[in-house]
Design a protein around this motif. Sequence first.
Motif, PDB file in Angstrom:
ATOM      1  N   GLU A  42       5.395   4.691  11.277  1.00  0.00           N
ATOM      2  CA  GLU A  42       5.221   4.273  12.676  1.00  0.00           C
ATOM      3  C   GLU A  42       4.525   2.915  12.769  1.00  0.00           C
TER       4      GLU A  42
ATOM      5  N   ASP B  26       0.832  -1.200   0.000  1.00  0.00           N
ATOM      6  CA  ASP B  26       0.000   0.000   0.000  1.00  0.00           C
ATOM      7  C   ASP B  26       0.871   1.256   0.000  1.00  0.00           C
TER       8      ASP B  26
ATOM      9  N   MET C   9      -0.604   2.813  -3.164  1.00  0.00           N
ATOM     10  CA  MET C   9      -1.855   3.506  -2.876  1.00  0.00           C
ATOM     11  C   MET C   9      -1.709   4.718  -1.958  1.00  0.00           C
ATOM     12  N   MET C  10      -0.782   4.687  -1.075  1.00  0.00           N
ATOM     13  CA  MET C  10      -0.745   5.642   0.034  1.00  0.00           C
ATOM     14  C   MET C  10      -0.587   7.087  -0.415  1.00  0.00           C
ATOM     15  N   PRO C  11      -1.416   7.988   0.114  1.00  0.00           N
ATOM     16  CA  PRO C  11      -1.181   9.409  -0.160  1.00  0.00           C
ATOM     17  C   PRO C  11       0.087   9.874   0.556  1.00  0.00           C
ATOM     18  N   ARG C  12       0.735  10.878  -0.033  1.00  0.00           N
ATOM     19  CA  ARG C  12       2.050  11.287   0.464  1.00  0.00           C
ATOM     20  C   ARG C  12       2.063  11.693   1.933  1.00  0.00           C
ATOM     21  N   GLY C  13       0.989  12.388   2.343  1.00  0.00           N
ATOM     22  CA  GLY C  13       0.961  12.917   3.705  1.00  0.00           C
ATOM     23  C   GLY C  13       0.883  11.852   4.783  1.00  0.00           C
ATOM     24  N   ALA C  14       0.676  10.599   4.390  1.00  0.00           N
ATOM     25  CA  ALA C  14       0.557   9.517   5.372  1.00  0.00           C
ATOM     26  C   ALA C  14       1.883   8.839   5.660  1.00  0.00           C
TER      27      ALA C  14
ATOM     28  N   THR D 281       2.895   8.521   9.440  1.00  0.00           N
ATOM     29  CA  THR D 281       1.984   7.617  10.148  1.00  0.00           C
ATOM     30  C   THR D 281       2.262   6.170   9.755  1.00  0.00           C
ATOM     31  N   ARG D 282       2.440   5.919   8.471  1.00  0.00           N
ATOM     32  CA  ARG D 282       2.683   4.558   8.008  1.00  0.00           C
ATOM     33  C   ARG D 282       4.017   4.042   8.544  1.00  0.00           C
TER      34      ARG D 282
END
Lengths: 498, 498
Positions: free
Chosen positions: B42, B27, B31-36, B39-40
């Motif tokens: 961590e 993901d 899929m993941m948006p950059r701003g995450a 969080t990811r």
Amino acid sequence: MSAYASLAGHFGRIAAMSNAIGILQWDSDVMMPRGAAGTRAESLALLRVLSHEMAVDARIGDWLADADADTGLGDWERANLAEIRRVWTVQTALPADLVEASSKAISLCEMTWRQARADADFAALLPSLTEVLRLQREAGIAKGEKLGLSPYDALLNDYEPGGRAAAIDELFDDLAAFLPGFTEQALAAQAHRPEPAAIEGPFPVEAQRALGLKVMAALGYDFERGRLDVSTHPFCGGADNDVRLTTRYDAADFSKALMGVIHETGHALYEQGRPADHMNQPVGQARGMSIHESQSLLMEMQACRTREFLAFAAPLMREAFGASGPGWEAEALWRRYTRVERGFIRVDADEVTYPAHVILRYRLEKALIADEMPLAELPAAWDEGLQALLGVTPPNDRLGCLQDIHWPSGGWGYFPTYTLGAMTAAQLFDAACRAEPDALPGIGRGDFMPLLGWLRTHIHALGSRYSTDELLTRATGRPLDAAVFKAHLARRYLDAAD
Amino acid sequence: MSAYASLAGHFGRIAAMSNAIGILQWDSDVMMPRGAAGTRAESLALLRVLSHEMAVDARIGDWLADADADTGLGDWERANLAEIRRVWTVQTALPADLVEASSKAISLCEMTWRQARADADFAALLPSLTEVLRLQREAGIAKGEKLGLSPYDALLNDYEPGGRAAAIDELFDDLAAFLPGFTEQALAAQAHRPEPAAIEGPFPVEAQRALGLKVMAALGYDFERGRLDVSTHPFCGGADNDVRLTTRYDAADFSKALMGVIHETGHALYEQGRPADHMNQPVGQARGMSIHESQSLLMEMQACRTREFLAFAAPLMREAFGASGPGWEAEALWRRYTRVERGFIRVDADEVTYPAHVILRYRLEKALIADEMPLAELPAAWDEGLQALLGVTPPNDRLGCLQDIHWPSGGWGYFPTYTLGAMTAAQLFDAACRAEPDALPGIGRGDFMPLLGWLRTHIHALGSRYSTDELLTRATGRPLDAAVFKAHLARRYLDAAD
């Protein structure tokens, strides 16, 4: 390390786990190939067990005791301690064997329900739903003893912390007395107006998606921290800073996806607006389901079924589909989006008839948890209740008491938050428009920033800093009542419907 | 519960965690948006820590001792115990602080590398790469002590269990002596033939994707247990029963994505074909990276750059793009897909020149881990080595020693598996075609089942039941040598290139 820092670290790790689960759950619903279901179920089960173990870690009690004595903490930290204590108390209230039995009963009941609903066969569901109800009641009793609450209030508390049936009874009785007559009036007023001119499809999925993305951007959704995808059941999920929403497209009716996207965007704006400094702490979470639903309904029902919104959106719609004609004028579209109709299905209901569906379920689940009614009598009680509240009777249980997954899936105590959310949305939107005179005119220009700025300040960025009641009182000057919601309905469906 | 059952349960949970990590990693890349990203990171860090804790669980040693004494176990169970012991020994070899320091150094170095590569500035990378190298060397020493291996062999062992530099030296020295002269010959032969006629784009992404899906299906990929998506760097990842591959599309050149998809499908077929009964156990995992790479290269280089494959694929390509003309004939396409060219970039290299890139990196990383060469001398040593092996010198370090992420990301010991894989692919494909006379004719009809059936039986379904050497010997009658690979190159690039 201070006790507070230990707690913050520990709950940060719980958030990291919850974020992992959120993305895996999203993937299960949006991306996962069918053959991976068993493998995924094992991964999710493991992460949930580990998450639960972290949430009931024996050190939390000691850390809390030490942190309570820490005089150097600020207001947010104090509020975080209160939330940590609340979450921990709930998590430790249930014996592990009850959690496991409940989880198994729910899996079985959900599976049974899919077939029973298709067959409109309540009797087929009765045994497994009886078991789910029994375990929910037991859970309510166990939590209630720890929290000093009735079993139903203890269940409600999971979705609406601080919520109480006594207060909801008062609000819902008020609405239940008002709505049948009001619905008559609204339908009568509607009958005197011409139906909105037809709009003709098909509406290609790509064009619908592009329109949805434009509207999301206008509402203030941050695409750097989220995505829009497709799933069978639309939802808003994901993780901190990764707030993903889904929709489904009907090539014959673009409005379903559009209004669904607006609804989920309302949820997503709340999630994206939670306090950045406390994003992974209990105090940084959304306050509860009634506030959450208020944010989706504020966008979908309050803001985006106004003439202002349609003045902005109508040209976008025409452009998206290369359409023109009288049905595509803003006023006609506004009429389309404010139609009232008595129906059997909650999820298809308009904002006038929706509360009847919710009040019915709320009253029934409260009686069932309190063991005041045998579950076998549910279908009859359902039909009778819907007739009294809405004036229609479903022809079968598929269109009646079998329509929702909430009870089979153990979501007892959830239903009232829909209508609490609708009322809260009305009260908040009213306050926002008073405080920000440009909020509504802004919507007419496709500029949601005046509205969103107010919501950010008064709701989103406050996370769980205050109780639901205090949050609403600070934002609107008073606790929740039905007055603003009723006034909103009267204005939209009687006065303004010239 | 028996000790073996306890181990199997425990390693099943480790697999469930690893599957969760695999999907979250997929993901992140797809899929993941950059701003995450934060969080990811961590979530992934937490899951990796928990996974490591499970892998070094103190009970494993006791269970292993008890299970070793269990006389009721079958061959697969015994092999699983051996793999469990191997994995556990490696996992427990590293002190936790070294793992953490290494992880931090790698994060920093990867970030630095992106900029340094863009700027062709090796000096900017030197400090952080020095730290990564130091920690890799330390890890190699720690693992080596536990396994009785040299530091480099200990690192290599992570990717190629049982692999030894002494054996690789022999194979690579053989190739290094053969290839420069052979490349000359191949280029000379190529110069005597007309260039394949041009094929004109653009090639729409949707048509490329549809073509890729058709070819994946022909190769035997199971879409019920996987997906095809887009990412910047193509890979095959995901989880058990959820083997996802990615590609990227170039509208001007469909062959890159098509050959990339075939390559990743080769990896995916191996993953999908691992033994179902032991899918979540160590013995059910892929044997190692050289066998893994052999499966991708067997499909991409051995099977799908044959005249047989292009007889099948050329009509699909013409149909996909509505194309025609001399460049679209099978023979012209075959010429296109067997072009040889000396270049600076490993990932763009053809199968004749690729080993030179790998042998260079292998020799350099071995010297660096052994502390036989200062890291500051890498650029000069690189240029000199490439000139000797391939006869070209990169104009700058972006096209030289900065091109790959492997060293910054701590993948020391990985490089040799590419060319071991290429040699293994040749040896396996040769054995498959001898054992299954319909394998190559089948490819010509788009029927990969004769080939895939042989691979399933002799490689995929055996997981880690045997060592790499034994697996290859059982499948082909002998351990790995360069003879078949060299014969393959000679046949394709000299004899058959009429």
